[in-house]
Motif scaffolding. Structure first.
Motif, PDB file in Angstrom:
ATOM      1  N   MET A 141      71.343  -0.188 -10.828  1.00 53.71           N
ATOM      2  CA  MET A 141      70.320  -1.180 -10.505  1.00 53.71           C
ATOM      3  C   MET A 141      68.946  -0.590 -10.796  1.00 53.71           C
ATOM      4  SD  MET A 141      70.188  -3.471  -7.061  1.00 53.71           S
ATOM      5  CE  MET A 141      71.862  -3.992  -7.431  1.00 53.71           C
ATOM      6  N   ALA A 142      68.081  -1.382 -11.406  1.00 51.83           N
ATOM      7  CA  ALA A 142      66.787  -0.882 -11.847  1.00 51.83           C
ATOM      8  C   ALA A 142      65.900  -0.520 -10.667  1.00 51.83           C
ATOM      9  CB  ALA A 142      66.100  -1.928 -12.710  1.00 51.83           C
ATOM     10  N   GLU A 143      65.053   0.491 -10.886  1.00 43.66           N
ATOM     11  CA  GLU A 143      64.032   0.864  -9.917  1.00 43.66           C
ATOM     12  C   GLU A 143      62.698   0.328 -10.420  1.00 43.66           C
ATOM     13  OE1 GLU A 143      62.105   2.221  -6.650  1.00 43.66           O
ATOM     14  OE2 GLU A 143      64.272   2.228  -6.982  1.00 43.66           O
ATOM     15  N   TYR A 144      62.150  -0.653  -9.710  1.00 45.12           N
ATOM     16  CA  TYR A 144      60.922  -1.293 -10.155  1.00 45.12           C
ATOM     17  C   TYR A 144      59.726  -0.615  -9.486  1.00 45.12           C
ATOM     18  CZ  TYR A 144      64.109  -4.938 -11.763  1.00 45.12           C
ATOM     19  OH  TYR A 144      65.110  -5.625 -12.385  1.00 45.12           O
ATOM     20  N   VAL A 145      59.047   0.252 -10.210  1.00 47.47           N
ATOM     21  CA  VAL A 145      57.896   0.954  -9.665  1.00 47.47           C
ATOM     22  C   VAL A 145      56.682   0.027  -9.691  1.00 47.47           C
ATOM     23  CG1 VAL A 145      58.785   3.212 -10.340  1.00 47.47           C
ATOM     24  CG2 VAL A 145      57.337   1.929 -11.931  1.00 47.47           C
ATOM     25  N   ASP A 146      55.619   0.437  -8.987  1.00 52.23           N
ATOM     26  CA  ASP A 146      54.433  -0.413  -8.871  1.00 52.23           C
ATOM     27  C   ASP A 146      53.853  -0.789 -10.228  1.00 52.23           C
ATOM     28  OD1 ASP A 146      54.636  -0.411  -6.146  1.00 52.23           O
ATOM     29  OD2 ASP A 146      53.186   1.196  -5.828  1.00 52.23           O
ATOM     30  N   ALA A 147      53.818   0.158 -11.170  1.00 53.87           N
ATOM     31  CA  ALA A 147      53.244  -0.133 -12.479  1.00 53.87           C
ATOM     32  C   ALA A 147      54.035  -1.208 -13.210  1.00 53.87           C
ATOM     33  CB  ALA A 147      53.179   1.143 -13.316  1.00 53.87           C
ATOM     34  N   PHE A 148      55.362  -1.146 -13.112  1.00 53.94           N
ATOM     35  CA  PHE A 148      56.172  -2.183 -13.744  1.00 53.94           C
ATOM     36  C   PHE A 148      55.922  -3.539 -13.092  1.00 53.94           C
ATOM     37  CE2 PHE A 148      59.955  -4.853 -13.581  1.00 53.94           C
ATOM     38  CZ  PHE A 148      60.150  -5.097 -14.934  1.00 53.94           C
ATOM     39  N   VAL A 149      55.751  -3.555 -11.777  1.00 47.28           N
ATOM     40  CA  VAL A 149      55.495  -4.813 -11.072  1.00 47.28           C
ATOM     41  C   VAL A 149      54.212  -5.454 -11.588  1.00 47.28           C
ATOM     42  CG1 VAL A 149      54.938  -5.810  -8.823  1.00 47.28           C
ATOM     43  CG2 VAL A 149      56.814  -4.163  -9.034  1.00 47.28           C
ATOM     44  N   HIS A 196      72.284  -9.619 -13.308  1.00 46.48           N
ATOM     45  CA  HIS A 196      71.741  -8.355 -12.817  1.00 46.48           C
ATOM     46  C   HIS A 196      72.586  -7.714 -11.720  1.00 46.48           C
ATOM     47  CE1 HIS A 196      67.398  -9.635 -14.149  1.00 46.48           C
ATOM     48  NE2 HIS A 196      68.196  -9.342 -15.162  1.00 46.48           N
ATOM     49  N   VAL A 197      73.359  -8.513 -10.969  1.00 47.51           N
ATOM     50  CA  VAL A 197      74.033  -7.939  -9.801  1.00 47.51           C
ATOM     51  C   VAL A 197      75.210  -7.056 -10.177  1.00 47.51           C
ATOM     52  CG1 VAL A 197      73.288  -9.770  -8.246  1.00 47.51           C
ATOM     53  CG2 VAL A 197      75.492  -9.980  -9.419  1.00 47.51           C
ATOM     54  N   GLY A 198      75.766  -7.221 -11.384  1.00 48.68           N
ATOM     55  CA  GLY A 198      76.878  -6.374 -11.800  1.00 48.68           C
ATOM     56  C   GLY A 198      78.112  -7.158 -12.167  1.00 48.68           C
ATOM     57  N   GLY A 199      79.289  -6.561 -11.888  1.00 49.90           N
ATOM     58  CA  GLY A 199      80.558  -7.169 -12.265  1.00 49.90           C
ATOM     59  C   GLY A 199      80.859  -8.435 -11.484  1.00 49.90           C
ATOM     60  N   ILE A 200      81.954  -9.092 -11.863  1.00 45.91           N
ATOM     61  CA  ILE A 200      82.255 -10.403 -11.294  1.00 45.91           C
ATOM     62  C   ILE A 200      82.550 -10.320  -9.796  1.00 45.91           C
ATOM     63  CG2 ILE A 200      84.722 -10.341 -11.781  1.00 45.91           C
ATOM     64  CD1 ILE A 200      82.331 -13.379 -12.193  1.00 45.91           C
ATOM     65  N   ASP A 210      80.832  -5.480 -21.708  1.00 49.75           N
ATOM     66  CA  ASP A 210      80.135  -6.675 -21.225  1.00 49.75           C
ATOM     67  C   ASP A 210      78.745  -6.351 -20.694  1.00 49.75           C
ATOM     68  OD1 ASP A 210      80.793  -5.315 -18.921  1.00 49.75           O
ATOM     69  OD2 ASP A 210      81.822  -6.990 -17.954  1.00 49.75           O
ATOM     70  N   ARG A 211      78.254  -5.144 -20.942  1.00 52.19           N
ATOM     71  CA  ARG A 211      76.965  -4.731 -20.393  1.00 52.19           C
ATOM     72  C   ARG A 211      75.969  -4.401 -21.507  1.00 52.19           C
ATOM     73  NH1 ARG A 211      77.813  -1.495 -14.727  1.00 52.19           N
ATOM     74  NH2 ARG A 211      79.241  -3.014 -13.808  1.00 52.19           N
ATOM     75  N   ARG A 212      74.723  -4.761 -21.235  1.00 50.74           N
ATOM     76  CA  ARG A 212      73.680  -4.479 -22.215  1.00 50.74           C
ATOM     77  C   ARG A 212      72.409  -4.076 -21.484  1.00 50.74           C
ATOM     78  NH1 ARG A 212      72.498  -7.826 -27.785  1.00 50.74           N
ATOM     79  NH2 ARG A 212      71.584  -6.036 -28.859  1.00 50.74           N
ATOM     80  N   PRO A 213      71.872  -2.898 -21.800  1.00 45.90           N
ATOM     81  CA  PRO A 213      70.649  -2.440 -21.121  1.00 45.90           C
ATOM     82  C   PRO A 213      69.395  -3.025 -21.760  1.00 45.90           C
ATOM     83  CG  PRO A 213      71.423  -0.737 -22.614  1.00 45.90           C
ATOM     84  CD  PRO A 213      72.430  -1.860 -22.687  1.00 45.90           C
ATOM     85  N   LEU A 214      68.400  -3.224 -20.934  1.00 46.76           N
ATOM     86  CA  LEU A 214      67.069  -3.619 -21.381  1.00 46.76           C
ATOM     87  C   LEU A 214      66.116  -2.513 -20.957  1.00 46.76           C
ATOM     88  CD1 LEU A 214      65.598  -6.120 -22.686  1.00 46.76           C
ATOM     89  CD2 LEU A 214      64.947  -6.732 -20.354  1.00 46.76           C
ATOM     90  N   HIS A 215      65.556  -1.815 -21.932  1.00 49.33           N
ATOM     91  CA  HIS A 215      64.680  -0.678 -21.653  1.00 49.33           C
ATOM     92  C   HIS A 215      63.227  -1.147 -21.665  1.00 49.33           C
ATOM     93  CE1 HIS A 215      68.166   1.873 -22.161  1.00 49.33           C
ATOM     94  NE2 HIS A 215      68.346   1.427 -23.387  1.00 49.33           N
ATOM     95  N   VAL A 216      62.523  -0.861 -20.581  1.00 46.54           N
ATOM     96  CA  VAL A 216      61.123  -1.247 -20.451  1.00 46.54           C
ATOM     97  C   VAL A 216      60.300   0.018 -20.250  1.00 46.54           C
ATOM     98  CG1 VAL A 216      59.444  -2.646 -19.201  1.00 46.54           C
ATOM     99  CG2 VAL A 216      61.827  -3.420 -19.361  1.00 46.54           C
ATOM    100  N   THR A 217      59.380   0.278 -21.168  1.00 51.17           N
ATOM    101  CA  THR A 217      58.473   1.419 -21.036  1.00 51.17           C
ATOM    102  C   THR A 217      57.043   0.912 -21.159  1.00 51.17           C
ATOM    103  OG1 THR A 217      58.594   1.883 -23.413  1.00 51.17           O
ATOM    104  CG2 THR A 217      60.122   3.065 -21.979  1.00 51.17           C
ATOM    105  N   THR A 235      65.128   0.742 -16.691  1.00 44.64           N
ATOM    106  CA  THR A 235      66.201   0.130 -17.466  1.00 44.64           C
ATOM    107  C   THR A 235      66.887  -0.917 -16.602  1.00 44.64           C
ATOM    108  OG1 THR A 235      66.586   2.097 -18.825  1.00 44.64           O
ATOM    109  CG2 THR A 235      68.382   0.507 -18.661  1.00 44.64           C
ATOM    110  N   ILE A 236      66.961  -2.113 -17.118  1.00 44.31           N
ATOM    111  CA  ILE A 236      67.609  -3.223 -16.434  1.00 44.31           C
ATOM    112  C   ILE A 236      68.940  -3.471 -17.139  1.00 44.31           C
ATOM    113  CG2 ILE A 236      67.431  -5.654 -15.786  1.00 44.31           C
ATOM    114  CD1 ILE A 236      64.331  -5.278 -16.172  1.00 44.31           C
ATOM    115  N   THR A 237      70.035  -3.314 -16.424  1.00 45.04           N
ATOM    116  CA  THR A 237      71.352  -3.520 -17.016  1.00 45.04           C
ATOM    117  C   THR A 237      71.820  -4.940 -16.750  1.00 45.04           C
ATOM    118  OG1 THR A 237      71.939  -1.195 -16.746  1.00 45.04           O
ATOM    119  CG2 THR A 237      73.744  -2.748 -17.083  1.00 45.04           C
TER     120      THR A 237
END
Length: 247
Positions: A1-9, A113-117, A173-180, A196-198
């Motif tokens: 699960m992604a860690e959303y830091v203040d800068a990303f917010v 975002h929550v994961g598997g079924i 069935d998973r695909r990451p989204l990388h945000v920098t 990274t948001i999976t």
């Protein structure tokens, strides 16, 4: 699960806001259509920075917002200051609400975002428990087609924030989204951030079966730009909205 830091917010509020703003208005219209005269109370699961919730609060709804990110909840508290909104930092599969709501929404692909079924089922059961009998639930999701599509990296920036979003390769069935990106202050200092948001691809049929297992009655599956009209082939679209009712 992604860690959303203040800068990303901060980047989220600047660059991702148009979609939840548009969907907030669309969910409001939907609820007025399917449940005219219903109690004005909203459960926003995956509320993020409170963009959708603020739309409902302005329309007189009592708000409960849930998000796994403390940083997102902190920004939502700022946005909803002056209201009686209850904002809870908790996992979408494990939260409690003060009292049931008449309408629940999840915007921006929480199902993916929550994961598997199994976790999707747990999330749908938890929302079911938090909605009053006769209440409604709307959520959007990326389809298998949507998550399988090749999307080039996207760069955005303004005077305070720069961000690059790149989708990684599909792994099963998973695909990451990388945000920098980088957050810049007035004194010239720069704070880099990365997350990274999976996303997990779920066939729409599997999600509808999980809805039924959780006790929901599916009303219809729609395109996100027309929540009232059922679509004949949801998997042909990259993203869809699901509308369900609690008996």
């Amino acid at each position: 699960m992604a860690e959303y830091v203040d800068a990303f917010v901060t980047a989220y509020d600047r660059f991702w806001a148009p979609y939840p703003e548009r969907m907030g208005d669309a969910w409001l219209r939907l609820h007025a259509h399917v449940a005219p005269g219903a109690e004005r109370s909203l459960l926003d699961v995956g509320c993020g920075t409170g963009i959708v919730a603020a739309r409902f609060a302005a329309a007189g709804y009592r708000i409960v917002g849930v998000d796994v990110s403390e940083a997102m909840i902190a920004r939502a508290r700022e946005r909803l200051a002056g209201t009686d909104a209850v904002l809870i930092a908790a996992d979408a599969v494990d939260f409690e609400v003060p009292r049931p709501c008449a309408f629940a929404v999840s915007t921006y692909d929480i199902v993916n975002h929550v994961g598997g079924i199994d976790r999707v089922r747990a999330y749908l059961r938890r929302v079911h428990q938090a909605v009053a009998p006769g209440g409604w639930f709307g959520f959007d999701m990326s389809t298998v087609r949507g998550l399988s599509a090749d999307v080039p990296p996207v760069s955005r920036q303004d005077e305070a924030v720069s961000v690059v979003v790149a989708r990684g390769p599909l792994d099963g069935d998973r695909r990451p989204l990388h945000v920098t990106g980088e957050l810049r202050t007035d004194d010239g200092r720069a704070t880099p951030f990365a997350t990274t948001i999976t996303n997990t691809a779920h066939p729409v049929a599997d999600v509808l079966a999980a809805l039924a297992d959780a006790g929901w009655v599916t009303s219809h599956v729609a395109a996100i730009d027309d929540l009232l009209t059922p679509v004949p082939d949801p998997e042909a679209l990259p993203r869809v909205a699901v509308v369900a009712r609690r008996p």
